[in-house]
Design a protein around this motif. Structure first.
Motif, PDB file in Angstrom:
ATOM      1  N   ASP A   1       0.828  -1.208   0.000  1.00  0.00           N
ATOM      2  CA  ASP A   1       0.000   0.000   0.000  1.00  0.00           C
ATOM      3  C   ASP A   1       0.856   1.249   0.000  1.00  0.00           C
ATOM      4  O   ASP A   1       0.523   2.253  -0.630  1.00  0.00           O
TER       5      ASP A   1
ATOM      6  N   ARG B   1     -15.659  -0.520 -12.894  1.00  0.00           N
ATOM      7  CA  ARG B   1     -14.615   0.500 -12.943  1.00  0.00           C
ATOM      8  C   ARG B   1     -13.238  -0.135 -12.761  1.00  0.00           C
ATOM      9  O   ARG B   1     -13.099  -1.141 -12.051  1.00  0.00           O
ATOM     10  N   PRO B   2     -12.207   0.431 -13.362  1.00  0.00           N
ATOM     11  CA  PRO B   2     -10.858  -0.132 -13.220  1.00  0.00           C
ATOM     12  C   PRO B   2     -10.418  -0.242 -11.762  1.00  0.00           C
ATOM     13  O   PRO B   2      -9.750  -1.211 -11.385  1.00  0.00           O
ATOM     14  N   GLU B   3     -10.799   0.749 -10.935  1.00  0.00           N
ATOM     15  CA  GLU B   3     -10.408   0.710  -9.528  1.00  0.00           C
ATOM     16  C   GLU B   3     -11.000  -0.512  -8.818  1.00  0.00           C
ATOM     17  O   GLU B   3     -10.329  -1.169  -8.018  1.00  0.00           O
ATOM     18  N   GLU B   4     -12.255  -0.819  -9.134  1.00  0.00           N
ATOM     19  CA  GLU B   4     -12.899  -1.968  -8.513  1.00  0.00           C
ATOM     20  C   GLU B   4     -12.262  -3.265  -8.994  1.00  0.00           C
ATOM     21  O   GLU B   4     -12.087  -4.219  -8.214  1.00  0.00           O
TER      22      GLU B   4
ATOM     23  N   ILE C   1      -9.102  -3.725  -9.991  1.00  0.00           N
ATOM     24  CA  ILE C   1      -7.786  -3.884  -9.369  1.00  0.00           C
ATOM     25  C   ILE C   1      -7.930  -4.266  -7.905  1.00  0.00           C
ATOM     26  O   ILE C   1      -7.207  -5.132  -7.399  1.00  0.00           O
ATOM     27  N   GLU C   2      -8.864  -3.648  -7.216  1.00  0.00           N
ATOM     28  CA  GLU C   2      -9.070  -3.959  -5.807  1.00  0.00           C
ATOM     29  C   GLU C   2      -9.524  -5.417  -5.626  1.00  0.00           C
ATOM     30  O   GLU C   2      -9.077  -6.111  -4.691  1.00  0.00           O
TER      31      GLU C   2
ATOM     32  N   ARG D   1      -6.490  -7.608  -6.097  1.00  0.00           N
ATOM     33  CA  ARG D   1      -5.598  -7.540  -4.942  1.00  0.00           C
ATOM     34  C   ARG D   1      -6.113  -8.399  -3.790  1.00  0.00           C
ATOM     35  O   ARG D   1      -5.351  -9.119  -3.131  1.00  0.00           O
TER      36      ARG D   1
END
Length: 471
Positions: free
Chosen positions: A15, A297-300, A302-303, A306
Protein backbone atom coordinates in the motif's frame (compact mmCIF):
# COMPACT_ATOMS: atom_id res chain seq x y z
CA UNK A 1 3.91 -27.94 -28.49
CA UNK A 2 6.67 -25.68 -27.22
CA UNK A 3 7.60 -25.87 -23.57
CA UNK A 4 5.92 -23.37 -21.29
CA UNK A 5 8.48 -21.00 -19.72
CA UNK A 6 7.33 -19.48 -16.44
CA UNK A 7 9.83 -17.08 -14.85
CA UNK A 8 8.90 -15.54 -11.52
CA UNK A 9 7.31 -12.12 -11.62
CA UNK A 10 6.44 -9.45 -9.02
CA UNK A 11 3.38 -10.06 -6.91
CA UNK A 12 1.82 -6.73 -6.03
CA UNK A 13 3.07 -3.50 -4.54
CA UNK A 14 2.46 -2.69 -0.93
CA UNK A 15 0.00 0.00 0.00
CA UNK A 16 2.87 2.36 0.76
CA UNK A 17 4.50 1.89 -2.61
CA UNK A 18 1.18 2.12 -4.43
CA UNK A 19 0.51 5.49 -2.82
CA UNK A 20 3.87 6.96 -3.83
CA UNK A 21 4.74 8.81 -7.01
CA UNK A 22 6.88 6.94 -9.47
CA UNK A 23 10.52 6.75 -8.39
CA UNK A 24 9.86 7.79 -4.80
CA UNK A 25 9.21 4.43 -3.23
CA UNK A 26 12.89 3.40 -3.10
CA UNK A 27 14.01 6.37 -1.02
CA UNK A 28 11.03 6.17 1.30
CA UNK A 29 11.46 2.46 1.87
CA UNK A 30 15.17 2.89 2.50
CA UNK A 31 14.50 5.64 5.04
CA UNK A 32 11.76 3.59 6.69
CA UNK A 33 13.91 0.49 7.05
CA UNK A 34 16.94 2.46 8.22
CA UNK A 35 14.95 4.49 10.71
CA UNK A 36 13.29 1.35 12.04
CA UNK A 37 16.67 -0.35 12.48
CA UNK A 38 18.20 2.70 14.13
CA UNK A 39 15.21 3.10 16.42
CA UNK A 40 15.38 -0.56 17.48
CA UNK A 41 19.10 -0.44 18.23
CA UNK A 42 18.80 2.94 19.91
CA UNK A 43 16.13 1.61 22.25
CA UNK A 44 18.08 -1.58 22.81
CA UNK A 45 21.24 0.44 23.53
CA UNK A 46 19.43 2.72 25.97
CA UNK A 47 17.98 -0.23 27.85
CA UNK A 48 21.40 -1.84 28.07
CA UNK A 49 23.13 1.40 29.08
CA UNK A 50 20.65 1.96 31.93
CA UNK A 51 21.21 -1.56 33.22
CA UNK A 52 24.99 -1.16 32.99
CA UNK A 53 24.77 2.21 34.70
CA UNK A 54 22.71 0.86 37.58
CA UNK A 55 25.02 -2.11 38.06
CA UNK A 56 28.12 0.08 37.87
CA UNK A 57 26.73 2.66 40.30
CA UNK A 58 25.74 -0.10 42.71
CA UNK A 59 29.26 -1.55 42.63
CA UNK A 60 30.82 1.90 43.12
CA UNK A 61 28.37 2.65 45.91
CA UNK A 62 29.38 -0.49 47.79
CA UNK A 63 33.05 0.22 47.11
CA UNK A 64 32.81 3.77 48.47
CA UNK A 65 31.35 2.49 51.73
CA UNK A 66 34.74 0.91 52.43
CA UNK A 67 37.12 3.58 51.09
CA UNK A 68 35.40 6.93 51.69
CA UNK A 69 35.31 8.48 55.17
CA UNK A 70 32.08 8.75 57.12
CA UNK A 71 29.80 10.67 57.01
CA UNK A 72 31.17 12.21 53.76
CA UNK A 73 30.37 8.99 51.89
CA UNK A 74 26.62 9.66 52.04
CA UNK A 75 27.06 12.73 49.86
CA UNK A 76 28.74 10.63 47.18
CA UNK A 77 26.09 7.95 47.50
CA UNK A 78 23.49 10.66 46.85
CA UNK A 79 25.36 11.71 43.69
CA UNK A 80 25.33 8.10 42.49
CA UNK A 81 21.58 7.92 43.16
CA UNK A 82 21.00 11.07 41.10
CA UNK A 83 23.03 9.56 38.25
CA UNK A 84 20.83 6.45 38.31
CA UNK A 85 17.66 8.56 38.22
CA UNK A 86 19.03 10.69 35.40
CA UNK A 87 19.87 7.55 33.43
CA UNK A 88 16.25 6.47 33.73
CA UNK A 89 15.12 9.83 32.37
CA UNK A 90 17.59 9.58 29.49
CA UNK A 91 16.11 6.20 28.61
CA UNK A 92 12.61 7.69 28.55
CA UNK A 93 13.57 10.73 26.47
CA UNK A 94 16.06 9.08 24.11
CA UNK A 95 15.19 8.76 20.45
CA UNK A 96 16.84 8.58 17.06
CA UNK A 97 17.93 11.94 15.73
CA UNK A 98 18.63 15.16 17.54
CA UNK A 99 16.86 15.47 20.87
CA UNK A 100 17.56 18.59 22.91
CA UNK A 101 16.04 17.03 26.01
CA UNK A 102 18.29 14.00 25.72
CA UNK A 103 21.37 16.19 25.19
CA UNK A 104 20.42 18.31 28.19
CA UNK A 105 20.11 15.21 30.39
CA UNK A 106 23.51 13.99 29.19
CA UNK A 107 24.92 17.40 30.10
CA UNK A 108 23.33 17.06 33.56
CA UNK A 109 25.02 13.65 33.85
CA UNK A 110 28.44 15.16 33.28
CA UNK A 111 27.71 18.13 35.53
CA UNK A 112 26.71 15.84 38.40
CA UNK A 113 29.93 13.89 38.00
CA UNK A 114 32.16 16.97 37.91
CA UNK A 115 30.43 18.59 40.88
CA UNK A 116 30.63 15.37 42.84
CA UNK A 117 34.34 14.98 42.10
CA UNK A 118 35.56 18.59 42.35
CA UNK A 119 32.96 20.37 44.46
CA UNK A 120 33.31 20.59 48.23
CA UNK A 121 31.49 17.95 50.22
CA UNK A 122 28.76 19.79 52.20
CA UNK A 123 28.85 17.20 55.01
CA UNK A 124 32.61 16.72 55.01
CA UNK A 125 34.53 17.17 58.26
CA UNK A 126 38.05 17.57 56.85
CA UNK A 127 39.18 20.96 55.65
CA UNK A 128 41.12 19.74 52.62
CA UNK A 129 42.92 22.15 50.29
CA UNK A 130 40.87 22.43 47.12
CA UNK A 131 43.83 21.20 45.10
CA UNK A 132 43.60 17.85 46.88
CA UNK A 133 40.22 17.17 45.21
CA UNK A 134 42.21 16.50 42.04
CA UNK A 135 44.60 14.03 43.72
CA UNK A 136 42.29 11.08 44.42
CA UNK A 137 42.01 9.76 40.85
CA UNK A 138 38.28 10.39 40.74
CA UNK A 139 38.54 11.61 37.16
CA UNK A 140 38.64 7.93 36.17
CA UNK A 141 34.92 7.72 36.90
CA UNK A 142 34.29 10.06 33.95
CA UNK A 143 35.46 7.27 31.64
CA UNK A 144 32.61 5.14 32.95
CA UNK A 145 30.03 7.69 31.77
CA UNK A 146 31.81 7.86 28.41
CA UNK A 147 31.88 4.07 28.03
CA UNK A 148 28.20 3.71 28.90
CA UNK A 149 27.41 6.42 26.36
CA UNK A 150 28.84 4.35 23.51
CA UNK A 151 26.10 1.76 24.08
CA UNK A 152 23.31 4.12 23.10
CA UNK A 153 24.49 7.39 21.58
CA UNK A 154 25.61 8.41 18.13
CA UNK A 155 29.26 9.06 17.40
CA UNK A 156 28.64 12.82 17.50
CA UNK A 157 27.15 12.56 20.99
CA UNK A 158 30.07 10.42 22.18
CA UNK A 159 32.53 13.04 20.93
CA UNK A 160 30.37 15.76 22.49
CA UNK A 161 30.59 13.95 25.85
CA UNK A 162 34.37 14.08 25.58
CA UNK A 163 34.46 17.76 24.67
CA UNK A 164 31.87 18.77 27.30
CA UNK A 165 33.72 16.86 30.01
CA UNK A 166 37.01 18.54 29.11
CA UNK A 167 35.33 21.96 29.13
CA UNK A 168 33.66 21.31 32.51
CA UNK A 169 36.92 20.01 33.94
CA UNK A 170 38.72 23.10 32.70
CA UNK A 171 35.96 25.39 34.04
CA UNK A 172 36.10 23.67 37.44
CA UNK A 173 39.87 24.09 37.49
CA UNK A 174 39.57 27.76 36.62
CA UNK A 175 36.98 28.35 39.35
CA UNK A 176 39.11 26.49 41.88
CA UNK A 177 42.14 28.63 41.07
CA UNK A 178 40.12 31.83 41.26
CA UNK A 179 37.85 31.21 44.24
CA UNK A 180 39.96 29.15 46.65
CA UNK A 181 42.93 30.10 48.76
CA UNK A 182 45.87 27.86 49.70
CA UNK A 183 45.80 26.45 53.19
CA UNK A 184 48.58 28.37 54.97
CA UNK A 185 51.53 26.45 56.37
CA UNK A 186 51.02 23.19 54.47
CA UNK A 187 53.20 23.98 51.49
CA UNK A 188 55.95 25.42 53.66
CA UNK A 189 55.99 22.34 55.91
CA UNK A 190 56.26 19.95 52.95
CA UNK A 191 58.97 22.06 51.33
CA UNK A 192 60.97 22.11 54.55
CA UNK A 193 60.71 18.32 54.75
CA UNK A 194 62.13 17.93 51.23
CA UNK A 195 65.20 20.11 50.99
CA UNK A 196 66.97 19.64 47.70
CA UNK A 197 63.92 18.00 46.04
CA UNK A 198 62.12 20.91 44.35
CA UNK A 199 60.49 18.76 41.63
CA UNK A 200 59.16 16.27 44.15
CA UNK A 201 57.88 19.15 46.25
CA UNK A 202 55.90 20.57 43.33
CA UNK A 203 54.45 17.14 42.68
CA UNK A 204 53.12 16.51 46.18
CA UNK A 205 52.46 20.09 47.31
CA UNK A 206 48.92 19.93 48.87
CA UNK A 207 48.10 23.38 47.46
CA UNK A 208 49.41 22.66 43.95
CA UNK A 209 46.81 22.01 41.24
CA UNK A 210 49.34 20.50 38.83
CA UNK A 211 47.83 22.23 35.83
CA UNK A 212 49.93 20.20 33.37
CA UNK A 213 48.46 16.95 34.72
CA UNK A 214 44.96 18.40 34.54
CA UNK A 215 45.54 19.36 30.90
CA UNK A 216 46.83 15.86 30.25
CA UNK A 217 43.64 14.39 31.70
CA UNK A 218 41.51 16.56 29.45
CA UNK A 219 43.49 15.84 26.28
CA UNK A 220 43.55 12.09 26.89
CA UNK A 221 39.83 12.07 27.65
CA UNK A 222 39.00 13.90 24.41
CA UNK A 223 41.23 11.56 22.41
CA UNK A 224 39.53 8.52 23.93
CA UNK A 225 36.11 10.06 23.22
CA UNK A 226 37.04 10.69 19.58
CA UNK A 227 38.32 7.12 19.23
CA UNK A 228 35.15 5.68 20.73
CA UNK A 229 33.11 8.06 18.60
CA UNK A 230 34.79 6.75 15.44
CA UNK A 231 34.04 3.22 16.57
CA UNK A 232 30.40 4.20 17.19
CA UNK A 233 30.30 5.74 13.71
CA UNK A 234 31.69 2.54 12.23
CA UNK A 235 29.03 0.52 14.05
CA UNK A 236 26.37 2.93 12.79
CA UNK A 237 27.55 2.43 9.20
CA UNK A 238 27.46 -1.34 9.69
CA UNK A 239 23.96 -1.02 11.11
CA UNK A 240 22.80 0.98 8.11
CA UNK A 241 24.42 -1.54 5.79
CA UNK A 242 22.68 -4.37 7.61
CA UNK A 243 19.39 -2.49 7.38
CA UNK A 244 19.95 -2.13 3.63
CA UNK A 245 20.59 -5.87 3.30
CA UNK A 246 17.46 -6.65 5.31
CA UNK A 247 15.50 -4.25 3.12
CA UNK A 248 16.80 -6.00 0.01
CA UNK A 249 15.83 -9.37 1.49
CA UNK A 250 12.33 -8.08 2.24
CA UNK A 251 12.05 -6.61 -1.24
CA UNK A 252 13.06 -9.98 -2.67
CA UNK A 253 10.23 -11.58 -0.71
CA UNK A 254 7.82 -9.28 -2.54
CA UNK A 255 8.96 -10.80 -5.85
CA UNK A 256 9.82 -14.36 -4.80
CA UNK A 257 8.38 -16.87 -2.39
CA UNK A 258 10.04 -17.15 1.05
CA UNK A 259 11.65 -20.50 0.24
CA UNK A 260 13.30 -19.03 -2.87
CA UNK A 261 14.46 -15.95 -0.94
CA UNK A 262 15.96 -18.20 1.73
CA UNK A 263 17.98 -20.10 -0.85
CA UNK A 264 19.01 -16.95 -2.67
CA UNK A 265 20.24 -15.34 0.57
CA UNK A 266 22.21 -18.33 1.82
CA UNK A 267 24.04 -19.34 -1.35
CA UNK A 268 26.16 -17.44 -3.86
CA UNK A 269 24.70 -19.14 -6.95
CA UNK A 270 21.78 -21.16 -5.59
CA UNK A 271 19.80 -21.43 -8.81
CA UNK A 272 22.59 -21.42 -11.40
CA UNK A 273 22.74 -25.19 -11.54
CA UNK A 274 20.16 -26.75 -13.83
CA UNK A 275 17.90 -29.10 -11.88
CA UNK A 276 15.58 -31.80 -13.11
CA UNK A 277 13.16 -33.40 -10.65
CA UNK A 278 9.46 -34.02 -10.08
CA UNK A 279 7.35 -31.15 -8.81
CA UNK A 280 3.68 -30.34 -8.30
CA UNK A 281 2.30 -27.49 -10.39
CA UNK A 282 -0.94 -25.67 -9.58
CA UNK A 283 -2.82 -23.20 -11.76
CA UNK A 284 -5.54 -20.95 -10.35
CA UNK A 285 -7.83 -18.79 -12.43
CA UNK A 286 -11.00 -16.73 -11.99
CA UNK A 287 -13.55 -18.04 -14.49
CA UNK A 288 -15.22 -15.36 -16.61
CA UNK A 289 -13.16 -12.53 -15.19
CA UNK A 290 -12.92 -10.74 -18.54
CA UNK A 291 -16.70 -10.29 -18.66
CA UNK A 292 -16.72 -9.34 -14.98
CA UNK A 293 -14.04 -6.65 -15.50
CA UNK A 294 -15.73 -5.20 -18.60
CA UNK A 295 -18.74 -4.08 -16.55
CA UNK A 296 -16.84 -2.46 -13.68
CA UNK A 297 -14.62 0.50 -12.94
CA UNK A 298 -10.86 -0.13 -13.22
CA UNK A 299 -10.41 0.71 -9.53
CA UNK A 300 -12.90 -1.97 -8.51
CA UNK A 301 -11.26 -4.51 -10.82
CA UNK A 302 -7.79 -3.88 -9.37
CA UNK A 303 -9.07 -3.96 -5.81
CA UNK A 304 -10.82 -7.28 -6.46
CA UNK A 305 -7.62 -8.76 -7.88
CA UNK A 306 -5.60 -7.54 -4.94
CA UNK A 307 -8.00 -9.16 -2.49
CA UNK A 308 -8.03 -12.40 -4.45
CA UNK A 309 -4.26 -12.56 -4.91
CA UNK A 310 -3.76 -11.81 -1.24
CA UNK A 311 -5.92 -14.78 -0.23
CA UNK A 312 -4.15 -17.11 -2.64
CA UNK A 313 -0.70 -15.90 -1.62
CA UNK A 314 -1.33 -16.63 2.06
CA UNK A 315 -2.38 -20.19 1.27
CA UNK A 316 0.66 -20.76 -0.96
CA UNK A 317 3.19 -19.62 1.62
CA UNK A 318 1.40 -21.50 4.41
CA UNK A 319 1.96 -24.77 2.52
CA UNK A 320 5.60 -24.32 1.45
CA UNK A 321 4.67 -23.39 -2.10
CA UNK A 322 6.51 -21.13 -4.51
CA UNK A 323 4.45 -18.39 -6.08
CA UNK A 324 5.90 -18.57 -9.57
CA UNK A 325 3.94 -15.69 -11.02
CA UNK A 326 0.59 -13.95 -11.30
CA UNK A 327 -1.27 -14.44 -14.57
CA UNK A 328 -3.58 -11.45 -14.59
CA UNK A 329 -6.58 -12.84 -12.73
CA UNK A 330 -4.83 -16.13 -11.98
CA UNK A 331 -1.56 -17.48 -10.71
CA UNK A 332 0.87 -20.33 -11.11
CA UNK A 333 2.25 -22.09 -8.04
CA UNK A 334 4.88 -24.82 -7.76
CA UNK A 335 5.63 -27.23 -4.92
CA UNK A 336 9.08 -28.79 -4.70
CA UNK A 337 10.95 -25.72 -5.93
CA UNK A 338 13.70 -24.82 -5.69
CA UNK A 339 14.29 -28.07 -3.74
CA UNK A 340 11.98 -31.10 -3.57
CA UNK A 341 10.50 -32.58 -0.41
CA UNK A 342 8.68 -35.77 0.53
CA UNK A 343 5.25 -34.13 0.61
CA UNK A 344 5.06 -31.74 -2.34
CA UNK A 345 1.89 -33.26 -3.85
CA UNK A 346 0.17 -33.29 -0.46
CA UNK A 347 1.13 -29.69 0.11
CA UNK A 348 -0.35 -28.74 -3.25
CA UNK A 349 -3.74 -30.34 -2.53
CA UNK A 350 -3.86 -29.03 1.03
CA UNK A 351 -3.10 -25.60 -0.39
CA UNK A 352 -5.97 -25.94 -2.89
CA UNK A 353 -8.41 -26.94 -0.17
CA UNK A 354 -7.47 -23.91 1.92
CA UNK A 355 -7.83 -21.73 -1.17
CA UNK A 356 -11.31 -23.08 -1.81
CA UNK A 357 -12.36 -22.49 1.79
CA UNK A 358 -10.94 -18.96 1.69
CA UNK A 359 -12.68 -18.22 -1.61
CA UNK A 360 -16.00 -19.39 -0.13
CA UNK A 361 -15.62 -17.06 2.85
CA UNK A 362 -14.57 -14.24 0.54
CA UNK A 363 -17.56 -14.81 -1.74
CA UNK A 364 -19.93 -14.83 1.24
CA UNK A 365 -18.53 -11.42 2.22
CA UNK A 366 -18.97 -10.16 -1.34
CA UNK A 367 -22.59 -11.34 -1.42
CA UNK A 368 -23.24 -9.60 1.90
CA UNK A 369 -21.97 -6.37 0.32
CA UNK A 370 -24.23 -6.79 -2.70
CA UNK A 371 -21.38 -7.91 -4.99
CA UNK A 372 -21.47 -11.02 -7.20
CA UNK A 373 -19.44 -14.05 -6.12
CA UNK A 374 -16.51 -15.14 -8.27
CA UNK A 375 -16.00 -18.61 -9.69
CA UNK A 376 -12.46 -19.94 -9.37
CA UNK A 377 -10.91 -22.95 -11.12
CA UNK A 378 -7.93 -25.00 -9.93
CA UNK A 379 -5.80 -27.45 -11.89
CA UNK A 380 -2.85 -29.48 -10.59
CA UNK A 381 -0.39 -31.97 -12.05
CA UNK A 382 2.67 -33.80 -10.77
CA UNK A 383 5.63 -34.69 -12.95
CA UNK A 384 9.17 -33.88 -14.08
CA UNK A 385 10.32 -30.33 -14.75
CA UNK A 386 13.54 -28.48 -15.44
CA UNK A 387 14.42 -25.66 -13.03
CA UNK A 388 17.10 -23.01 -13.49
CA UNK A 389 17.60 -19.30 -13.68
CA UNK A 390 17.51 -17.77 -17.15
CA UNK A 391 18.77 -14.50 -18.53
CA UNK A 392 22.17 -12.82 -18.72
CA UNK A 393 22.30 -9.81 -16.42
CA UNK A 394 18.74 -9.87 -15.13
CA UNK A 395 18.13 -13.42 -13.94
CA UNK A 396 14.74 -15.02 -13.48
CA UNK A 397 13.92 -18.37 -11.94
CA UNK A 398 12.12 -20.53 -14.51
CA UNK A 399 10.22 -23.81 -14.43
CA UNK A 400 10.22 -25.53 -17.82
CA UNK A 401 8.49 -28.70 -18.95
CA UNK A 402 5.34 -30.43 -20.09
CA UNK A 403 4.16 -30.75 -16.48
CA UNK A 404 3.48 -27.02 -16.48
CA UNK A 405 1.48 -27.25 -19.71
CA UNK A 406 -0.63 -30.14 -18.44
CA UNK A 407 -1.44 -28.35 -15.16
CA UNK A 408 -2.61 -25.32 -17.14
CA UNK A 409 -4.83 -27.50 -19.35
CA UNK A 410 -6.32 -29.26 -16.33
CA UNK A 411 -7.38 -25.92 -14.89
CA UNK A 412 -9.11 -25.13 -18.20
CA UNK A 413 -11.00 -28.43 -17.95
CA UNK A 414 -12.86 -27.22 -14.84
CA UNK A 415 -15.27 -25.41 -17.17
CA UNK A 416 -16.32 -28.49 -19.13
CA UNK A 417 -16.49 -30.76 -16.07
CA UNK A 418 -18.26 -28.11 -13.96
CA UNK A 419 -15.59 -28.69 -11.31
CA UNK A 420 -13.71 -26.49 -8.91
CA UNK A 421 -10.57 -28.63 -9.08
CA UNK A 422 -9.13 -31.04 -11.64
CA UNK A 423 -5.98 -33.05 -10.95
CA UNK A 424 -4.15 -35.66 -12.98
CA UNK A 425 -3.98 -39.34 -12.15
CA UNK A 426 -0.23 -38.89 -11.66
CA UNK A 427 -0.94 -36.26 -9.04
CA UNK A 428 -3.36 -38.55 -7.22
CA UNK A 429 -0.88 -41.43 -7.31
CA UNK A 430 1.85 -39.27 -5.79
CA UNK A 431 -0.48 -38.06 -3.01
CA UNK A 432 -1.29 -41.70 -2.17
CA UNK A 433 2.42 -42.52 -2.22
CA UNK A 434 3.04 -39.71 0.25
CA UNK A 435 0.27 -40.99 2.53
CA UNK A 436 -2.10 -38.10 1.95
CA UNK A 437 -5.33 -40.04 1.38
CA UNK A 438 -7.36 -37.44 3.28
CA UNK A 439 -6.44 -34.81 0.69
CA UNK A 440 -8.32 -36.80 -1.99
CA UNK A 441 -11.73 -36.76 -0.32
CA UNK A 442 -14.52 -35.77 -2.69
CA UNK A 443 -12.61 -36.32 -5.94
CA UNK A 444 -14.41 -38.15 -8.76
CA UNK A 445 -12.71 -40.13 -11.51
CA UNK A 446 -13.07 -39.17 -15.19
CA UNK A 447 -11.39 -41.61 -17.56
CA UNK A 448 -10.22 -41.13 -21.14
CA UNK A 449 -10.27 -37.36 -21.15
CA UNK A 450 -8.90 -35.39 -24.08
CA UNK A 451 -6.38 -32.82 -22.89
CA UNK A 452 -5.39 -30.17 -25.40
CA UNK A 453 -1.70 -30.48 -26.27
CA UNK A 454 -1.43 -34.04 -24.96
CA UNK A 455 -1.46 -36.90 -27.47
CA UNK A 456 -2.89 -39.68 -25.29
CA UNK A 457 -6.10 -39.56 -23.31
CA UNK A 458 -5.70 -38.99 -19.57
CA UNK A 459 -7.53 -40.05 -16.46
CA UNK A 460 -8.33 -37.05 -14.30
CA UNK A 461 -9.95 -36.54 -10.92
CA UNK A 462 -12.32 -33.66 -10.27
CA UNK A 463 -13.88 -31.98 -7.28
CA UNK A 464 -17.43 -31.06 -8.29
CA UNK A 465 -18.64 -27.47 -8.08
CA UNK A 466 -21.86 -26.93 -6.08
CA UNK A 467 -24.86 -25.70 -7.98
CA UNK A 468 -25.22 -21.93 -8.36
CA UNK A 469 -21.67 -21.44 -7.07
CA UNK A 470 -20.05 -18.34 -8.42
CA UNK A 471 -20.66 -16.48 -11.64
Amino acid sequence: MANHLTPSQPSRASDLVAALPAGAEGAVQEDAYTEAALEFHKRQGLDLSVKVRWVAMSVIGVFLLFVAPWPEVFYYEFILFLLCVNGWWIRRMGRVGRSRTELFLIFVDLLLMVVGIIGPNPIGLDDWPQAMQYRFGNFNYMFLILAVGTLAYSWRTVVAIGVWTAMMWAAALGLSLRLTEPVPGMSEAVKAALPGWPDLFRLIDPNEFNIQLRLQEMVVFVLVAVTLGLNARRFNLLLRSNAALERERTNLSRYFSPNVVEELSQNDEPLKQIRNHDIAVLFVDIVGFTEFAALRRPEEVIETLRDFHGLMEQAVFAHEGTLDKYLGDGLMVTFGTPSPSDHDAQNALRCVRQMMRDVDVWNDARIARGQPPLRVGFGAHYGPAVLADIGANRLEFAVVGNTVNVASRLESMTRGLNARLVISDAMRAEVLKEGGDACLTGLQKFSDQDVRGVAEKLTVWAFARPENHGI
